[in-house]
Design a protein around this motif. Sequence first.
Motif, PDB file in Angstrom:
ATOM      1  N   UNK A  43      53.200 -18.973  13.687  1.00 55.02           N
ATOM      2  CA  UNK A  43      54.498 -18.468  13.226  1.00 55.02           C
ATOM      3  C   UNK A  43      54.691 -16.997  13.564  1.00 55.02           C
ATOM      4  N   UNK A  44      53.648 -16.204  13.314  1.00 55.46           N
ATOM      5  CA  UNK A  44      53.747 -14.785  13.636  1.00 55.46           C
ATOM      6  C   UNK A  44      53.861 -14.574  15.139  1.00 55.46           C
ATOM      7  N   UNK A  45      53.191 -15.437  15.940  1.00 47.59           N
ATOM      8  CA  UNK A  45      53.282 -15.296  17.393  1.00 47.59           C
ATOM      9  C   UNK A  45      54.717 -15.548  17.862  1.00 47.59           C
ATOM     10  N   UNK A  46      55.383 -16.563  17.284  1.00 46.63           N
ATOM     11  CA  UNK A  46      56.790 -16.843  17.643  1.00 46.63           C
ATOM     12  C   UNK A  46      57.649 -15.613  17.395  1.00 46.63           C
ATOM     13  N   UNK A  47      57.511 -15.061  16.174  1.00 48.73           N
ATOM     14  CA  UNK A  47      58.335 -13.912  15.808  1.00 48.73           C
ATOM     15  C   UNK A  47      58.039 -12.703  16.702  1.00 48.73           C
ATOM     16  N   UNK A  48      56.764 -12.552  17.080  1.00 52.49           N
ATOM     17  CA  UNK A  48      56.387 -11.414  17.925  1.00 52.49           C
ATOM     18  C   UNK A  48      56.939 -11.575  19.331  1.00 52.49           C
ATOM     19  N   UNK A  49      56.941 -12.798  19.857  1.00 45.79           N
ATOM     20  CA  UNK A  49      57.499 -13.008  21.195  1.00 45.79           C
ATOM     21  C   UNK A  49      59.000 -12.714  21.177  1.00 45.79           C
ATOM     22  N   UNK A  50      59.674 -13.091  20.082  1.00 44.38           N
ATOM     23  CA  UNK A  50      61.106 -12.813  19.996  1.00 44.38           C
ATOM     24  C   UNK A  50      61.364 -11.311  19.908  1.00 44.38           C
ATOM     25  N   UNK A  51      60.419 -10.581  19.329  1.00 43.40           N
ATOM     26  CA  UNK A  51      60.628  -9.144  19.156  1.00 43.40           C
ATOM     27  C   UNK A  51      60.335  -8.375  20.437  1.00 43.40           C
TER      28      UNK A  51
END
Lengths: 88, 88, 88
Positions: A43-51
């Motif tokens: 989940x954190x990886x998804x958010x980080x890629x979006x950022x």
Amino acid sequence: MLALLLQVVQGLSEGTGLAIMGAGIGAGLVALGAGLGIGRIGGSAMESIARQPEATARIQTAMIIAAALIEGVALFGVVVCLLISFKG
Amino acid sequence: MLALLLQVVQGLSEGTGLAIMGAGIGAGLVALGAGLGIGRIGGSAMESIARQPEATARIQTAMIIAAALIEGVALFGVVVCLLISFKG
Amino acid sequence: MLALLLQVVQGLSEGTGLAIMGAGIGAGLVALGAGLGIGRIGGSAMESIARQPEATARIQTAMIIAAALIEGVALFGVVVCLLISFKG
């Protein structure tokens, strides 16, 4: 005197049953832990890629390394539960 | 004197029952873990796609990798529970 | 003297009862996990579509992929619990 006590009960002893019950619940807890852990990482990886979309490759590499560490323990734990289940 | 005490109790022994009870609860915990984990990954992926729609392909790739890691442990755990349930 | 004490106790043994209890609790936990997981994914998908209505198709594709992964484990877990429940 003909006392006919007919009790048809086949199966494992109580101790073996408790052992295998532990194996089943243990396998469930292993998968629960792996789900919580890898879920948090993913989940954190998804958010980080979006950022930072330009850092996708680096985020994905770190994600796979961290998730693989959890996966290693989890598969080992499930195998231990599988070996216990063979005792019956 | 003909005391005929006929007690027909068919089924599993207490031990086998405990073992299979563990398999059922274990299968439930496995699905709980997979749901929590893949749910967290999928939820974050949705939000990330909405934030950076142009990074959809990369987010989706990372989502499937992370979810597949959880799926692997979960299916293995359910198979262990299935094998235990065949003991009865 | 013909004392015919015919005590027909039909039904499940204690072990069978425990096994089927486990199947019931397990099926409940499976549905709990699937509900939490797919709920999180679906909820985030709603919010994401509201945020970026032009990305609806991509969000919906990712939503179906992630939810299908949870659904796969959940249906498998419920089938295991169903098989256990047939033991009675």
